[in-house]
Design a protein around this motif. Sequence first.
Motif, PDB file in Angstrom:
ATOM      1  N   ASN A  39      -4.285   5.522  -6.350  1.00  9.68           N
ATOM      2  CA  ASN A  39      -5.393   5.528  -5.239  1.00  9.68           C
ATOM      3  C   ASN A  39      -4.550   3.830  -4.880  1.00  9.68           C
ATOM      4  O   ASN A  39      -4.478   2.638  -6.265  1.00  9.68           O
ATOM      5  N   ILE A  54     -10.096   6.730   3.556  1.00 11.87           N
ATOM      6  CA  ILE A  54     -10.203   6.081   3.686  1.00 11.87           C
ATOM      7  C   ILE A  54     -11.748   5.844   3.101  1.00 11.87           C
ATOM      8  O   ILE A  54     -12.770   6.147   3.651  1.00 11.87           O
ATOM      9  N   ASN A 110      -0.043   4.238   7.493  1.00 10.87           N
ATOM     10  CA  ASN A 110      -1.182   4.804   7.690  1.00 10.87           C
ATOM     11  C   ASN A 110       0.624   5.565   8.662  1.00 10.87           C
ATOM     12  O   ASN A 110       1.532   6.686   8.089  1.00 10.87           O
ATOM     13  N   LEU A 125      -3.215   8.724   4.621  1.00 11.26           N
ATOM     14  CA  LEU A 125      -4.775   8.489   3.946  1.00 11.26           C
ATOM     15  C   LEU A 125      -5.867   8.560   4.470  1.00 11.26           C
ATOM     16  O   LEU A 125      -5.740   8.243   5.186  1.00 11.26           O
ATOM     17  N   ILE A 153       1.093  -0.721  -0.428  1.00 11.98           N
ATOM     18  CA  ILE A 153      -0.537   0.102  -0.581  1.00 11.98           C
ATOM     19  C   ILE A 153       1.007   0.815  -0.235  1.00 11.98           C
ATOM     20  O   ILE A 153       0.489   2.006  -0.471  1.00 11.98           O
ATOM     21  N   LEU A 156      -8.536   3.710  -0.708  1.00  9.78           N
ATOM     22  CA  LEU A 156      -7.520   4.384  -0.450  1.00  9.78           C
ATOM     23  C   LEU A 156      -7.035   5.678  -1.552  1.00  9.78           C
ATOM     24  O   LEU A 156      -6.847   5.416  -2.417  1.00  9.78           O
ATOM     25  N   GLU A 157      -7.212   6.897  -0.694  1.00 12.44           N
ATOM     26  CA  GLU A 157      -6.693   7.697  -1.440  1.00 12.44           C
ATOM     27  C   GLU A 157      -5.529   8.784  -0.397  1.00 12.44           C
ATOM     28  O   GLU A 157      -5.672   8.517   0.863  1.00 12.44           O
ATOM     29  N   ARG A 158      -4.659   9.393  -1.214  1.00 12.95           N
ATOM     30  CA  ARG A 158      -2.681   9.979  -0.423  1.00 12.95           C
ATOM     31  C   ARG A 158      -3.707  11.287   0.050  1.00 12.95           C
ATOM     32  O   ARG A 158      -4.661  12.130  -0.796  1.00 12.95           O
ATOM     33  N   VAL A 191      -4.259  -0.962   6.469  1.00  7.60           N
ATOM     34  CA  VAL A 191      -4.335   0.667   6.400  1.00  7.60           C
ATOM     35  C   VAL A 191      -3.356   1.207   7.161  1.00  7.60           C
ATOM     36  O   VAL A 191      -2.765   2.253   7.393  1.00  7.60           O
TER      37      VAL A 191
END
Length: 90
Positions: A31, A65, A53, A63, A22, A86-88, A49
């Motif tokens: 993503n 969610i 992180n 991140l 990830i 998940l997006e930054r 996740v």
Amino acid sequence: MKETTKCKVAAKTNPGKLAGAIAEAVRNEENVQLISVGAGSVNQAVKSVAVANGMLAPAGIRLVIAPAFEMFNLEGEERTGMALTLERTR
């Protein structure tokens, strides 16, 4: 548009290894979508996740969610599962 890396998560998935995957994808501006069917696999996805992180935090990356229920075809059978997108964010 950003590319999305899709990962199927099993109850036996190693959360540390998935977290590394990830983190690598997010560092590459992608993503990530984690696909889980069953409580055990959702548990491993969420742990991954959290670890990812922590790996990304020193670089100032966080991140976001977006969870959703989706229908998946597994071995010819329709199953309801959880998709964690998940997006930054900075």
